[in-house]
Design a protein around this motif. Sequence first.
Motif, PDB file in Angstrom:
ATOM      1  N   ILE A   1     -22.660  29.868  -1.893  1.00 53.88           N
ATOM      2  CA  ILE A   1     -23.873  30.016  -1.077  1.00 53.88           C
ATOM      3  C   ILE A   1     -25.110  29.609  -1.877  1.00 53.88           C
ATOM      4  N   SER A   2     -25.093  29.848  -3.201  1.00 54.23           N
ATOM      5  CA  SER A   2     -26.280  29.619  -4.038  1.00 54.23           C
ATOM      6  C   SER A   2     -26.764  28.176  -3.936  1.00 54.23           C
ATOM      7  N   ASN A   3     -28.069  28.035  -3.818  1.00 55.93           N
ATOM      8  CA  ASN A   3     -28.690  26.710  -3.684  1.00 55.93           C
ATOM      9  C   ASN A   3     -29.069  26.104  -5.026  1.00 55.93           C
TER      10      ASN A   3
ATOM     11  N   ALA B   1     -26.025  42.617  -4.782  1.00 58.11           N
ATOM     12  CA  ALA B   1     -27.150  43.525  -4.551  1.00 58.11           C
ATOM     13  C   ALA B   1     -28.414  42.790  -4.122  1.00 58.11           C
ATOM     14  N   GLY B   2     -28.313  41.485  -3.908  1.00 53.68           N
ATOM     15  CA  GLY B   2     -29.478  40.693  -3.520  1.00 53.68           C
ATOM     16  C   GLY B   2     -29.730  40.752  -2.021  1.00 53.68           C
ATOM     17  N   GLY B   3     -30.706  39.941  -1.599  1.00 54.65           N
ATOM     18  CA  GLY B   3     -31.082  39.926  -0.185  1.00 54.65           C
ATOM     19  C   GLY B   3     -29.911  39.560   0.708  1.00 54.65           C
ATOM     20  N   ILE B   4     -29.198  38.508   0.369  1.00 55.49           N
ATOM     21  CA  ILE B   4     -28.011  38.134   1.148  1.00 55.49           C
ATOM     22  C   ILE B   4     -26.881  39.109   0.833  1.00 55.49           C
TER      23      ILE B   4
ATOM     24  N   GLY C   1     -18.687  24.691   0.038  1.00 51.95           N
ATOM     25  CA  GLY C   1     -20.112  24.961   0.139  1.00 51.95           C
ATOM     26  C   GLY C   1     -20.347  25.547   1.524  1.00 51.95           C
ATOM     27  N   VAL C   2     -21.033  26.690   1.558  1.00 55.28           N
ATOM     28  CA  VAL C   2     -21.214  27.366   2.852  1.00 55.28           C
ATOM     29  C   VAL C   2     -22.402  26.751   3.596  1.00 55.28           C
ATOM     30  N   THR C   3     -22.094  26.017   4.653  1.00 57.84           N
ATOM     31  CA  THR C   3     -23.126  25.369   5.483  1.00 57.84           C
ATOM     32  C   THR C   3     -23.150  25.989   6.887  1.00 57.84           C
TER      33      THR C   3
ATOM     34  N   TYR D   1     -20.315  42.683  -7.264  1.00 53.39           N
ATOM     35  CA  TYR D   1     -20.818  42.447  -8.615  1.00 53.39           C
ATOM     36  C   TYR D   1     -22.241  41.917  -8.568  1.00 53.39           C
ATOM     37  N   ASP D   2     -23.090  42.491  -9.398  1.00 53.39           N
ATOM     38  CA  ASP D   2     -24.453  41.985  -9.580  1.00 53.39           C
ATOM     39  C   ASP D   2     -24.948  42.477 -10.927  1.00 53.39           C
ATOM     40  N   LEU D   3     -25.966  41.839 -11.455  1.00 52.86           N
ATOM     41  CA  LEU D   3     -26.498  42.290 -12.746  1.00 52.86           C
ATOM     42  C   LEU D   3     -27.401  43.505 -12.576  1.00 52.86           C
TER      43      LEU D   3
ATOM     44  N   ASP E   1     -35.640  22.503  -6.254  1.00 53.99           N
ATOM     45  CA  ASP E   1     -36.475  23.173  -7.261  1.00 53.99           C
ATOM     46  C   ASP E   1     -35.774  24.405  -7.847  1.00 53.99           C
ATOM     47  N   LEU E   2     -34.713  24.873  -7.203  1.00 60.94           N
ATOM     48  CA  LEU E   2     -33.967  26.036  -7.719  1.00 60.94           C
ATOM     49  C   LEU E   2     -32.920  25.615  -8.742  1.00 60.94           C
ATOM     50  N   PHE E   3     -32.713  24.291  -8.850  1.00 60.47           N
ATOM     51  CA  PHE E   3     -31.605  23.777  -9.669  1.00 60.47           C
ATOM     52  C   PHE E   3     -31.628  24.339 -11.091  1.00 60.47           C
TER      53      PHE E   3
ATOM     54  N   ILE F   1     -20.260  33.523  -3.492  1.00 63.66           N
ATOM     55  CA  ILE F   1     -21.311  33.474  -4.529  1.00 63.66           C
ATOM     56  C   ILE F   1     -22.707  33.254  -3.930  1.00 63.66           C
ATOM     57  N   PRO F   2     -23.452  34.354  -3.699  1.00 62.13           N
ATOM     58  CA  PRO F   2     -24.864  34.207  -3.357  1.00 62.13           C
ATOM     59  C   PRO F   2     -25.772  34.590  -4.538  1.00 62.13           C
ATOM     60  N   ALA F   3     -25.274  34.508  -5.763  1.00 60.27           N
ATOM     61  CA  ALA F   3     -26.081  34.866  -6.949  1.00 60.27           C
ATOM     62  C   ALA F   3     -27.033  33.720  -7.269  1.00 60.27           C
ATOM     63  N   GLY F   4     -28.298  34.060  -7.455  1.00 60.61           N
ATOM     64  CA  GLY F   4     -29.259  33.004  -7.802  1.00 60.61           C
ATOM     65  C   GLY F   4     -30.594  33.288  -7.172  1.00 60.61           C
ATOM     66  N   VAL F   5     -31.592  32.504  -7.566  1.00 58.25           N
ATOM     67  CA  VAL F   5     -32.937  32.751  -7.026  1.00 58.25           C
ATOM     68  C   VAL F   5     -33.140  32.011  -5.705  1.00 58.25           C
TER      69      VAL F   5
HETATM   70  N1  LIG Z   1     -26.082  28.271   1.649  1.00 59.77           N
HETATM   71  C1  LIG Z   1     -27.041  28.699   2.439  1.00 59.77           C
HETATM   72  O1  LIG Z   1     -27.069  28.382   3.628  1.00 59.77           O
HETATM   73  C2  LIG Z   1     -28.104  29.605   1.915  1.00 59.77           C
HETATM   74  C3  LIG Z   1     -28.256  29.805   0.566  1.00 59.77           C
HETATM   75  N2  LIG Z   1     -29.205  30.653   0.081  1.00 59.77           N
HETATM   76  C4  LIG Z   1     -29.289  30.812  -1.367  1.00 59.77           C
HETATM   77  O2  LIG Z   1     -28.636  32.023  -1.769  1.00 59.77           O
HETATM   78  C5  LIG Z   1     -29.157  32.452  -3.033  1.00 59.77           C
HETATM   79  C6  LIG Z   1     -29.452  33.949  -3.004  1.00 59.77           C
HETATM   80  O3  LIG Z   1     -30.478  34.240  -2.112  1.00 59.77           O
HETATM   81  P1  LIG Z   1     -31.016  35.759  -1.938  1.00 59.77           P
HETATM   82  O4  LIG Z   1     -29.889  36.692  -1.773  1.00 59.77           O
HETATM   83  O5  LIG Z   1     -32.081  35.721  -0.917  1.00 59.77           O
HETATM   84  O6  LIG Z   1     -31.667  36.006  -3.386  1.00 59.77           O
HETATM   85  P2  LIG Z   1     -31.965  37.399  -4.106  1.00 59.77           P
HETATM   86  O7  LIG Z   1     -32.852  37.115  -5.257  1.00 59.77           O
HETATM   87  O8  LIG Z   1     -32.385  38.410  -3.113  1.00 59.77           O
HETATM   88  O9  LIG Z   1     -30.527  37.849  -4.628  1.00 59.77           O
HETATM   89  C7  LIG Z   1     -29.852  37.159  -5.620  1.00 59.77           C
HETATM   90  C8  LIG Z   1     -29.033  38.165  -6.397  1.00 59.77           C
HETATM   91  O10 LIG Z   1     -28.291  37.450  -7.392  1.00 59.77           O
HETATM   92  C9  LIG Z   1     -28.242  38.270  -8.530  1.00 59.77           C
HETATM   93  N3  LIG Z   1     -27.914  37.474  -9.713  1.00 59.77           N
HETATM   94  C10 LIG Z   1     -28.664  36.593 -10.392  1.00 59.77           C
HETATM   95  N4  LIG Z   1     -27.983  36.104 -11.431  1.00 59.77           N
HETATM   96  C11 LIG Z   1     -26.758  36.681 -11.388  1.00 59.77           C
HETATM   97  C12 LIG Z   1     -25.603  36.577 -12.194  1.00 59.77           C
HETATM   98  N5  LIG Z   1     -25.560  35.779 -13.252  1.00 59.77           N
HETATM   99  N6  LIG Z   1     -24.541  37.306 -11.847  1.00 59.77           N
HETATM  100  C13 LIG Z   1     -24.566  38.117 -10.756  1.00 59.77           C
HETATM  101  N7  LIG Z   1     -25.629  38.244  -9.966  1.00 59.77           N
HETATM  102  C14 LIG Z   1     -26.716  37.544 -10.293  1.00 59.77           C
HETATM  103  C15 LIG Z   1     -29.620  38.918  -8.621  1.00 59.77           C
HETATM  104  O11 LIG Z   1     -29.596  40.081  -9.432  1.00 59.77           O
HETATM  105  C16 LIG Z   1     -29.885  39.211  -7.145  1.00 59.77           C
HETATM  106  O12 LIG Z   1     -29.465  40.514  -6.794  1.00 59.77           O
HETATM  107  C17 LIG Z   1     -30.383  31.578  -3.287  1.00 59.77           C
HETATM  108  O13 LIG Z   1     -30.045  30.562  -4.199  1.00 59.77           O
HETATM  109  C18 LIG Z   1     -30.689  30.983  -1.927  1.00 59.77           C
HETATM  110  O14 LIG Z   1     -31.379  29.769  -1.998  1.00 59.77           O
HETATM  111  C19 LIG Z   1     -30.038  31.348   0.912  1.00 59.77           C
HETATM  112  C20 LIG Z   1     -29.912  31.201   2.275  1.00 59.77           C
HETATM  113  C21 LIG Z   1     -28.987  30.283   2.882  1.00 59.77           C
END
Ligand SMILES: NC(=O)C1=CN([C@@H]2O[C@H](COP(=O)(O)OP(=O)(O)OC[C@H]3O[C@@H](n4cnc5c(N)ncnc54)[C@H](O)[C@@H]3O)[C@@H](O)[C@H]2O)C=CC1
Length: 343
Positions: free
Chosen positions: A146-148, A39-42, A174-176, A62-64, A118-120, A104-108
């Motif tokens: 995907i999560s950083n 449900a996040g941005g990605i 790791g998705v690059t 799945y999302d919280l 800094d997201l570590f 897995i794009p879950a995370g900040v």
């Molecule tokens: N690998 C890559 O090339 C890229 C990686 N990213 C990373 O992707 C991650 C997500 O980015 P966005 O979607 O923009 O963030 P976002 O904050 O919009 O979405 C993250 C989602 O993860 C959910 N979440 C958090 N903890 C969770 C858990 N324990 N279980 C299930 N869901 C959980 C949140 O509720 C939220 O909906 C970030 O860490 C970002 O840095 C972003 C862009 C490119």
Amino acid sequence: MRSQILRSVQSAAHKSNYTRNYASSAANPERKVTILGAAGGIGQSLSMLMKLNPLVSTLSLYDLAGTPGVAADVSHINTRAEVVGYAEDSQLGKALEGSDVVIIPAGVPRKPGMTRDDLFNINAGIVSNLCKSVAKYCPNAIVNMISNPVNSTVPIASEIFKKAGTYDPKKLFGVTTLDVVRARTFYATKAGLPVAEVNVPVVGGHAGITILPLFSQAYPQANLSEDIIEALTKRTQDGGTEVVLAKAGKGSATLSMAYAGALFADACLKGLNGVPDVVECSYVASTITELPFFASKVRLGKDGVEEIFGLGPLSEFEQKGLDNLKAELKSSIEKGIEFANKN
Ligand SMILES: NC(=O)C1=CN([C@@H]2O[C@H](COP(=O)(O)OP(=O)(O)OC[C@H]3O[C@@H](n4cnc5c(N)ncnc54)[C@H](O)[C@@H]3O)[C@@H](O)[C@H]2O)C=CC1
Ligand SMILES: O=C([O-])CC(=O)C(=O)O
């Protein structure tokens, strides 16, 4: 009047073709894809793109927070995949059970002034908990991380899977892909080439100078000056920061990342289904350098990684870039491994 009727008949015929093409893919095997952080941005755009993929038969979201809305919305699209949404920790097992691919794009995400590292502190915990559940409920799934910071979250996942006795290095990625997507776009624009025909390998990792585009191996080759190649390299390395600054506090790349994530997941599904010669760059357990994880071109097959390609001949500039990135990548890998073994 007649032409109006004809147009509406043609449009109905077109629509039913569309429905046939996308709603049923009897030839493709059943495949369950799960998105954690859907449900996040990605996650939202990625959920839509995976719903459009005819290789997916079940799409588990799945999302919280916010999953029911996203799942209901996406489920109305008339394509093959059946969509199921899961909203609480207690439903994570159900979400994961039987998955072929877990994304897995879950995370900040980052804000201006932050590095991915800094997201570590927040994301390491999120990713390690989710990976514990992956090990428990779908130990054979392919994982697309995907999560950083990806340079560390992939080593974290590997340690979690090792502890659970389920680690298969061929199935952890790791998705690059976004680095490759950017390098292709920037190179094609500078070289005046049609972007669809351009390919550029990107190796190393996924943060700053660890992102190393190999423009000397770009296809097709354009006669660009050294200055331009250096500028293209820098822009590819700073691509994420360019978006973070443009979004001015509202997060990082989501739309281009969802596109890249969908491309990579599609490649994994094709590999699983036995499509030959599926090659993408990804950050995987690797022996092509002295570092235990490294991004390079990999061939995807029925069991995940089928072959890891070497780096090939590098220009002097790229060789310097490779020498310079190793210390940072090594320390990000070690940080991930140490975290996973302490927690
Ligand atoms: N690998 C890559 O090339 C890229 C990686 N990213 C990373 O992707 C991650 C997500 O980015 P966005 O979607 O923009 O963030 P976002 O904050 O919009 O979405 C993250 C989602 O993860 C959910 N979440 C958090 N903890 C969770 C858990 N324990 N279980 C299930 N869901 C959980 C949140 O509720 C939220 O909906 C970030 O860490 C970002 O840095 C972003 C862009 C490119
Ligand atoms: O830059 C960020 O924080 C998100 C990311 O990984 C990218 O866009 O490449």
